[in-house]
Motif scaffolding. Structure first.
Motif, PDB file in Angstrom:
ATOM      1  N   ARG A 285      43.303  44.940  43.652  1.00 52.75           N
ATOM      2  CA  ARG A 285      44.605  44.907  42.962  1.00 52.75           C
ATOM      3  C   ARG A 285      45.342  43.567  43.121  1.00 52.75           C
ATOM      4  O   ARG A 285      46.190  43.215  42.302  1.00 52.75           O
ATOM      5  N   TYR A 286      45.020  42.815  44.174  1.00 59.67           N
ATOM      6  CA  TYR A 286      45.670  41.516  44.380  1.00 59.67           C
ATOM      7  C   TYR A 286      44.949  40.394  43.632  1.00 59.67           C
ATOM      8  O   TYR A 286      45.574  39.426  43.196  1.00 59.67           O
ATOM      9  N   LEU A 287      43.618  40.517  43.501  1.00 55.54           N
ATOM     10  CA  LEU A 287      42.823  39.447  42.884  1.00 55.54           C
ATOM     11  C   LEU A 287      42.585  39.649  41.391  1.00 55.54           C
ATOM     12  O   LEU A 287      42.367  38.681  40.665  1.00 55.54           O
ATOM     13  N   GLN A 288      42.597  40.899  40.942  1.00 56.06           N
ATOM     14  CA  GLN A 288      42.229  41.198  39.553  1.00 56.06           C
ATOM     15  C   GLN A 288      43.006  40.389  38.501  1.00 56.06           C
ATOM     16  O   GLN A 288      42.415  39.893  37.541  1.00 56.06           O
ATOM     17  N   PRO A 289      44.334  40.197  38.661  1.00 56.00           N
ATOM     18  CA  PRO A 289      45.053  39.403  37.642  1.00 56.00           C
ATOM     19  C   PRO A 289      44.559  37.965  37.525  1.00 56.00           C
ATOM     20  O   PRO A 289      44.774  37.302  36.520  1.00 56.00           O
ATOM     21  N   HIS A 290      43.870  37.467  38.585  1.00 58.60           N
ATOM     22  CA  HIS A 290      43.398  36.071  38.606  1.00 58.60           C
ATOM     23  C   HIS A 290      41.879  35.990  38.461  1.00 58.60           C
ATOM     24  O   HIS A 290      41.277  34.965  38.786  1.00 58.60           O
ATOM     25  N   PHE A 291      41.280  37.084  37.995  1.00 57.80           N
ATOM     26  CA  PHE A 291      39.814  37.179  37.937  1.00 57.80           C
ATOM     27  C   PHE A 291      39.192  36.010  37.167  1.00 57.80           C
ATOM     28  O   PHE A 291      38.329  35.297  37.676  1.00 57.80           O
ATOM     29  N   ARG A 292      39.642  35.790  35.931  1.00 54.59           N
ATOM     30  CA  ARG A 292      39.050  34.727  35.091  1.00 54.59           C
ATOM     31  C   ARG A 292      39.290  33.340  35.697  1.00 54.59           C
ATOM     32  O   ARG A 292      38.394  32.493  35.712  1.00 54.59           O
ATOM     33  N   TYR A 293      40.500  33.129  36.218  1.00 56.89           N
ATOM     34  CA  TYR A 293      40.828  31.843  36.843  1.00 56.89           C
ATOM     35  C   TYR A 293      39.916  31.594  38.050  1.00 56.89           C
ATOM     36  O   TYR A 293      39.355  30.496  38.211  1.00 56.89           O
ATOM     37  N   TYR A 294      39.746  32.628  38.895  1.00 56.18           N
ATOM     38  CA  TYR A 294      38.934  32.461  40.102  1.00 56.18           C
ATOM     39  C   TYR A 294      37.475  32.175  39.754  1.00 56.18           C
ATOM     40  O   TYR A 294      36.846  31.292  40.339  1.00 56.18           O
ATOM     41  N   MET A 295      36.953  32.924  38.783  1.00 55.31           N
ATOM     42  CA  MET A 295      35.553  32.704  38.363  1.00 55.31           C
ATOM     43  C   MET A 295      35.345  31.264  37.880  1.00 55.31           C
ATOM     44  O   MET A 295      34.342  30.628  38.161  1.00 55.31           O
ATOM     45  N   ARG A 296      36.336  30.745  37.151  1.00 55.70           N
ATOM     46  CA  ARG A 296      36.270  29.373  36.616  1.00 55.70           C
ATOM     47  C   ARG A 296      36.308  28.350  37.751  1.00 55.70           C
ATOM     48  O   ARG A 296      35.548  27.382  37.763  1.00 55.70           O
ATOM     49  N   GLU A 297      37.203  28.579  38.734  1.00 52.92           N
ATOM     50  CA  GLU A 297      37.339  27.630  39.850  1.00 52.92           C
ATOM     51  C   GLU A 297      36.077  27.585  40.708  1.00 52.92           C
ATOM     52  O   GLU A 297      35.667  26.511  41.153  1.00 52.92           O
ATOM     53  N   VAL A 298      35.471  28.739  40.933  1.00 58.71           N
ATOM     54  CA  VAL A 298      34.233  28.781  41.734  1.00 58.71           C
ATOM     55  C   VAL A 298      33.132  28.001  41.029  1.00 58.71           C
ATOM     56  O   VAL A 298      32.397  27.224  41.653  1.00 58.71           O
ATOM     57  N   ARG A 299      33.016  28.187  39.722  1.00 56.50           N
ATOM     58  CA  ARG A 299      31.970  27.470  38.972  1.00 56.50           C
ATOM     59  C   ARG A 299      32.242  25.964  38.975  1.00 56.50           C
ATOM     60  O   ARG A 299      31.314  25.165  39.064  1.00 56.50           O
ATOM     61  N   THR A 300      33.511  25.578  38.915  1.00 59.05           N
ATOM     62  CA  THR A 300      33.855  24.152  38.997  1.00 59.05           C
ATOM     63  C   THR A 300      33.372  23.560  40.324  1.00 59.05           C
ATOM     64  O   THR A 300      32.789  22.475  40.368  1.00 59.05           O
ATOM     65  N   VAL A 301      33.619  24.297  41.410  1.00 62.78           N
ATOM     66  CA  VAL A 301      33.215  23.835  42.745  1.00 62.78           C
ATOM     67  C   VAL A 301      31.699  23.660  42.826  1.00 62.78           C
ATOM     68  O   VAL A 301      31.200  22.628  43.286  1.00 62.78           O
ATOM     69  N   VAL A 302      30.962  24.652  42.357  1.00 61.44           N
ATOM     70  CA  VAL A 302      29.497  24.615  42.509  1.00 61.44           C
ATOM     71  C   VAL A 302      28.855  23.573  41.592  1.00 61.44           C
ATOM     72  O   VAL A 302      27.929  22.865  41.995  1.00 61.44           O
ATOM     73  N   TYR A 303      29.370  23.427  40.367  1.00 61.80           N
ATOM     74  CA  TYR A 303      28.819  22.405  39.459  1.00 61.80           C
ATOM     75  C   TYR A 303      29.135  21.005  39.981  1.00 61.80           C
ATOM     76  O   TYR A 303      28.294  20.110  39.933  1.00 61.80           O
ATOM     77  N   SER A 304      30.350  20.826  40.501  1.00 61.79           N
ATOM     78  CA  SER A 304      30.740  19.509  41.052  1.00 61.79           C
ATOM     79  C   SER A 304      29.855  19.153  42.236  1.00 61.79           C
ATOM     80  O   SER A 304      29.434  18.005  42.392  1.00 61.79           O
ATOM     81  N   GLN A 305      29.583  20.155  43.093  1.00 60.75           N
ATOM     82  CA  GLN A 305      28.744  19.917  44.273  1.00 60.75           C
ATOM     83  C   GLN A 305      27.338  19.498  43.864  1.00 60.75           C
ATOM     84  O   GLN A 305      26.760  18.581  44.445  1.00 60.75           O
ATOM     85  N   PHE A 306      26.785  20.163  42.848  1.00 60.69           N
ATOM     86  CA  PHE A 306      25.431  19.822  42.375  1.00 60.69           C
ATOM     87  C   PHE A 306      25.394  18.398  41.817  1.00 60.69           C
ATOM     88  O   PHE A 306      24.516  17.601  42.150  1.00 60.69           O
ATOM     89  N   LEU A 307      26.380  18.054  40.974  1.00 59.60           N
ATOM     90  CA  LEU A 307      26.384  16.749  40.305  1.00 59.60           C
ATOM     91  C   LEU A 307      26.715  15.605  41.260  1.00 59.60           C
ATOM     92  O   LEU A 307      26.398  14.447  40.970  1.00 59.60           O
ATOM     93  N   GLU A 308      27.343  15.935  42.393  1.00 62.13           N
ATOM     94  CA  GLU A 308      27.711  14.919  43.386  1.00 62.13           C
ATOM     95  C   GLU A 308      26.484  14.151  43.870  1.00 62.13           C
ATOM     96  O   GLU A 308      26.581  12.973  44.229  1.00 62.13           O
ATOM     97  N   SER A 309      25.332  14.796  43.876  1.00 64.24           N
ATOM     98  CA  SER A 309      24.106  14.190  44.425  1.00 64.24           C
ATOM     99  C   SER A 309      23.400  13.264  43.431  1.00 64.24           C
ATOM    100  O   SER A 309      22.427  12.598  43.784  1.00 64.24           O
ATOM    101  N   TYR A 310      23.841  13.253  42.180  1.00 63.25           N
ATOM    102  CA  TYR A 310      23.098  12.520  41.145  1.00 63.25           C
ATOM    103  C   TYR A 310      23.993  11.537  40.384  1.00 63.25           C
ATOM    104  O   TYR A 310      25.171  11.794  40.168  1.00 63.25           O
ATOM    105  N   LYS A 311      23.357  10.423  39.960  1.00 65.63           N
ATOM    106  CA  LYS A 311      24.018   9.540  39.001  1.00 65.63           C
ATOM    107  C   LYS A 311      23.695  10.041  37.597  1.00 65.63           C
ATOM    108  O   LYS A 311      24.527  10.045  36.714  1.00 65.63           O
TER     109      LYS A 311
END
Length: 388
Positions: A285-311
């Motif tokens: 009930r506390y996280l559900q209103p931010h579900f889409r935002y949270y999913m987007r932020e997590v994917r941003t973190v993981v994609y950024s981490q992957f691309l950090e290793s490459y030019k």
């Protein structure tokens, strides 16, 4: 009902609030809702929550039973009459401390039967009879619990500010640590994940707020908020290697895989664990209103981490690392690049991703030049005014 919450046990009213949330959730199946409805009715009956019963019946959640409502109201009136007699007796025959206790008993009764406005009013009266800072803090915690039941963020925010002011007058560490968890939950529920993570991490070794949620749930919230708030080094130090988290993380489905596969760059495993966690986030009930935002932020973190290793890296290699198709990666990254979340560009013809990480020193240099130009313009305008 113990409004303060027993050690290790969540407040019945917050359990009820979660069940009411699930009853209104479209992803909960009808069979589960039959059991939830029965649980809600039993809780309402046991605590004579007449006002809530009337509201739920009006919304079609429960069926209206006029006789049951009348019985509950009669019991409430009788109990209030007894509490008023105790207050009058204490004021005439007993000391200040007994008067306060009698007023507090009435406040807690209003909280129990779900009379929000009357409870808040009576808590103010009780505060007027209270001298000790610790006891005043306890009244603020009762107010915060009312706020979380009704998700009244204005009331929660004012109560947290009030508690902080009281701590300037004194107050023990146990209550200060409890307040951190209350404030962390408020920050998480209002999408301030960075501050929530900081407050939760500060409270890991001193957690005692079982009235809000279990320790397992607390760790679940701590990991989820930390993943999108901390840098890689801090995540390792404060979360991945934290003994308090290691002791509990295995009890929460998919959480250990979610955290460790992210840190260990096992992106295929991460996506599997991530999809397993989405249901838990959606049904909170506390996280559900931010579900889409949270999913987007997590994917941003993981994609950024992957691309950090490459030019530069081929989209095929990235798709293979995440266990998804090239088309999926293409669509995903296009959205994130357009939104300014990822610093790279897609060469569609060559099927290559080229990173263009912002240089912090260069950005600082450009900002300094810009501010210098602005200052020179202001000086020239000022000199013209002075010449006149």
């Amino acid at each position: 009902m113990d409004v303060g919450g027993e050690d290790g046990k969540q407040l019945p009213h917050l359990v009820l609030a979660h069940k009411l949330f699930l009853l209104s959730h479209p992803d909960v199946d009808d069979l589960a809702k039959v059991d939830l409805r029965a649980d809600v009715l039993a809780a309402v009956k046991s605590d004579d929550m007449a006002a809530l019963y009337e509201s739920l019946a009006a919304d079609g959640v429960l069926e209206m039973d006029a006789a049951l409502l009348a019985e509950m109201r009669a019991r409430i009136d009788e109990e209030i009459r007894k509490l008023d007699e105790k207050i009058a007796d204490a004021e005439e025959n007993l000391g200040e401390s007994e008067v306060r206790e009698a007023h507090l008993a009435k406040s807690l009764y209003f909280i129990r039967v779900g009379e929000k406005e009357k409870a808040l009013e009576q808590l103010k009266v009780t505060e007027g009879k209270t001298v000790a800072v610790g006891q005043k803090m306890d009244l603020v915690f009762y107010t915060l619990q009312i706020g979380f039941f009704y998700m009244d963020f204005d009331l929660i925010s004012k109560s947290i500010d009030k508690a902080k002011n009281l701590f300037e007058e004194g107050g023990d560490w146990e209550r200060k640590n409890r307040l951190k968890v209350y404030e962390g939950l408020y920050c998480m529920a209002t999408r301030n994940f960075k501050k929530a993570a900081s407050l939760f991490l500060d409270s890991i070794s001193t957690f005692t707020t079982y009235e809000l949620f279990t320790y397992d749930t607390f760790i679940f919230y701590t990991v989820l908020t930390s993943v999108i708030s901390l840098d890689r080094v801090s995540l390792k130090q404060k979360v991945v290697d934290a003994p308090e988290i290691l002791a509990v993380i295995g009890k929460v489905p998919h959480l250990s895989e979610f955290l460790n596969s992210l840190y260990n760059c096992q992106y295929k495993s991460f996506f599997i664990a991530f999809s397993g966690l989405t249901e838990q986030v959606k049904l909170d009930r506390y996280l559900q209103p931010h579900f889409r935002y949270y999913m987007r932020e997590v994917r941003t973190v993981v994609y950024s981490q992957f691309l950090e290793s490459y030019k530069s890296v081929t989209m095929e290699a990235m798709a293979a690392a995440f266990g998804v198709t090239v088309d999926f990666i293409d669509q995903e990254l296009s959205r994130f690049i357009a939104a300014g979340k990822l610093h790279c560009k897609i060469d569609k013809v060559a099927g290559v991703l080229e990173t263009n990480r912002p240089d912090a020193r260069n950005a600082f240099y450009q900002a300094t030049i810009k501010q210098g130009d602005f200052l020179l313009n202001r000086i020239q305008k000022l000199s013209r005014v002075i010449d006149l």
